[in-house]
Design an enzyme around this catalytic site. Structure first.
Site, PDB file in Angstrom:
ATOM      1  N   LYS A 111       0.854  -1.193   0.000  1.00  0.00           N
ATOM      2  CA  LYS A 111       0.000   0.000   0.000  1.00  0.00           C
ATOM      3  C   LYS A 111       0.886   1.238   0.000  1.00  0.00           C
ATOM      4  CE  LYS A 111      -3.835   2.190   2.535  1.00  0.00           C
ATOM      5  NZ  LYS A 111      -4.774   2.082   3.671  1.00  0.00           N
ATOM      6  N   SER A 139      -9.778   2.433   2.902  1.00  0.00           N
ATOM      7  CA  SER A 139      -8.875   3.148   2.016  1.00  0.00           C
ATOM      8  C   SER A 139      -7.903   2.233   1.260  1.00  0.00           C
ATOM      9  CB  SER A 139      -8.059   4.161   2.833  1.00  0.00           C
ATOM     10  OG  SER A 139      -7.233   3.489   3.786  1.00  0.00           O
ATOM     11  N   SER A 189     -10.345   0.113   7.144  1.00  0.00           N
ATOM     12  CA  SER A 189      -9.735   0.245   5.814  1.00  0.00           C
ATOM     13  C   SER A 189      -9.037  -0.993   5.261  1.00  0.00           C
ATOM     14  CB  SER A 189      -8.751   1.420   5.810  1.00  0.00           C
ATOM     15  OG  SER A 189      -9.440   2.638   5.848  1.00  0.00           O
TER      16      SER A 189
END
EC number: 6.3.5.7
Length: 486
Positions: A76, A151, A175
């Site tokens: 990420k 997210s 998330s």
């Protein structure tokens, strides 16, 4: 190979049936073909990835390999990686090349995993749909009209579309779990403090936690074995004896007490999600688990509490982005104050600005006691509710998200509806408890549904065991989006 588990990939590599260089090349080629449409990756560096793969091949050849050596992973874009563009999905950091590795990145490097690239995300991890990214929205591989969740939407999409066998994510209010549910994969947020936050760009420091995302609970256990550990560079890191999360995976779940909070099965959950979750619970009944109704009375306040506390911490954390030290800097300004104002106005997107404003407001004189202090008191009550519930049960289960993935653009102008995507996940985050999501079927428009599993502190092994036994009895986690199955 694209549908192989981490253990299967490890066997192929150790038996020399494929090299890490070849395996990495296959995933890079797949990313090149599918990413222009899906937008799961922000940054790739083919040469860096292949260099790591060649190093992994040497480790295997010389007997220095681990079980995960040579297997690719997506990171990420919230994790700093030395020499890699690290943007956090924001214009503010669109030119920031990290000079160091986050602990999580370093841990995977040390065991010989190969970094495929940096995945797309909501800007500064603020969002539930991956639509706030400066680099554009990510598409859900099950239905490209739908959001992947956020997210960590890029990571979830990458795993679901088989662009990567595994990925890292972060979870502040849901998330990891929410995008895992919406993309039909498995993801776990460990107990707060188990995984180092060093080098992970901060959103809300008392809530942020890193965790793995993969197809199965077994894969998550293997990844968690690498990620969990004390780090003196993180003041919130917990010093605990190292645990093998794969050790109890096969243990029967007969007699497991599953708590069903009445608040999680009230109004607000769509009927298709309810049906899939009920079917999953029926499967657990077949496996010998028992059920008990529990109550989390303050969980209904989790979303408002979260959206007071998290923005307050974000307001403080994001004050460092001022155009002076690193990141975006306004080209024209009259004085220092003007530089700060223009840099932040240009560098931050609308959702980030909204949360900074909320956070600054609740911390301001005259409102601190009315909002921030009250929210902290309620946070404590939410944790107490879980403590009482776990006196009656071993694990808590319910839906991860109240609905299946919604369409891209559908909730952009309705922040309240967007925030309610975290209605079932934010309570566990506020309490610092571990939570995970596993795929349990499909709802409307053939969009995935996730089951949320919450454990007591440090009960990740028990959660993974329960998830693994369910996955041995079902095949939801093995399914590939039809258009990606090529």
């Amino acid at each position: 190979m694209l549908n192989a588990s981490l253990r299967q990939l490890s066997s192929l590599l150790s038996e020399k049936k494929i090299s890490s260089t070849e395996l990495t090349g296959e995933f890079l080629a797949r990313i090149k073909a599918l990413n222009p449409d899906l937008n799961a990756f922000i940054t790739m560096d083919e040469e860096k990835s292949l260099d790591q793969a060649r190093t992994a091949d040497e480790m295997i050849a010389t007997g220095q390999s681990t079980l995960l050596t040579g297997i690719p992973i997506a990171q990420k874009d919230i994790f700093c990686a030395n020499g890699w563009l690290t943007t956090c999905g924001s214009k503010m950091l669109s030119n920031f090349i990290s000079p160091y590795d986050a602990t999580v990145v370093k841990q995977f490097d040390q065991v010989g995993m190969v970094n495929l690239g940096k995945t797309n995300m909501d800007e500064f991890a603020m969002g539930s749909s991956n639509e706030t990214s400066y680099y554009g929205p990510v598409k859900n591989p099950w239905d490209r009209l739908a959001v992947p969740g956020g997210s960590s939407g890029g990571s979830a999409c990458a795993v679901a579309a088989r662009l990567a066998p595994a990925a890292t994510g972060t979870d502040t209010g849901g998330s990891i779990r929410q995008p895992a549910a919406l993309c039909g994969i498995s993801g776990i947020k460990p107990t707060y403090g188990l995984v180092s936050r060093y080098g992970m760009i901060a959103f809300a420091s008392s809530l942020d936690q890193a965790g793995p995302m993969a197809r199965s609970a077994e894969d998550l256990a293997l990844l968690l074995n690498v990620m969990v550990g004390f780090d003196e560079r993180d003041s919130t890191s917990l010093q605990r004896e190292k645990e093998d999360y794969t050790q109890d995976l096969e243990k029967p779940v007969s007699g497991l007490r599953i708590g069903l909070p009445k608040e999680f099965f009230a109004e607000g959950m769509s009927s298709d999600v309810s049906s899939a979750v009920e079917a999953a619970l029926a499967e657990y009944r077949k496996l010998g688990a028992t059920f008990v109704e529990v109550s989390l009375p303050n969980s209904k306040l989790a979303v408002p509490v979260y959206y007071v506390l998290a923005p307050a911490e974000a307001s403080s954390n994001l004050s460092r982005f001022d155009g002076v030290r690193y990141g975006h800097r306004a080209a024209q300004y009259a004085n220092l104050e003007d530089l700060y104002a223009k840099t932040r106005a240009e560098g931050f997107g609308d959702e980030v600005k909204r949360r900074i404003l909320i956070g600054t407001y609740v911390l301001s004189h005259g409102y601190y006691d009315a909002y921030y202090l009250q929210a902290q008191k309620l946070r404590r009550l939410i944790a107490e509710d879980f403590k009482k519930a776990f006196e009656q049960c071993d694990l808590i289960m319910g839906p991860t998200s109240p609905t299946v993935a919604f369409n891209i653009g559908e909730r952009c102008n309705d922040p309240i509806q967007m925030y309610l995507s975290d209605i079932y996940t934010s309570a566990a985050s506020l309490a610092g408890l571990p939570g995970m999501s596993i795929p349990v079927g499909f709802g409307s428009k053939n969009r995935p549904v996730g089951l949320h599993i919450i454990g007591n502190y440090f009960r990740e092994a028990q959660m993974l065991n329960a998830a693994h036994r369910y996955q041995l009895a079902t095949n939801w986690h093995e399914l590939t989006p039809p258009e990606m199955n090529r």
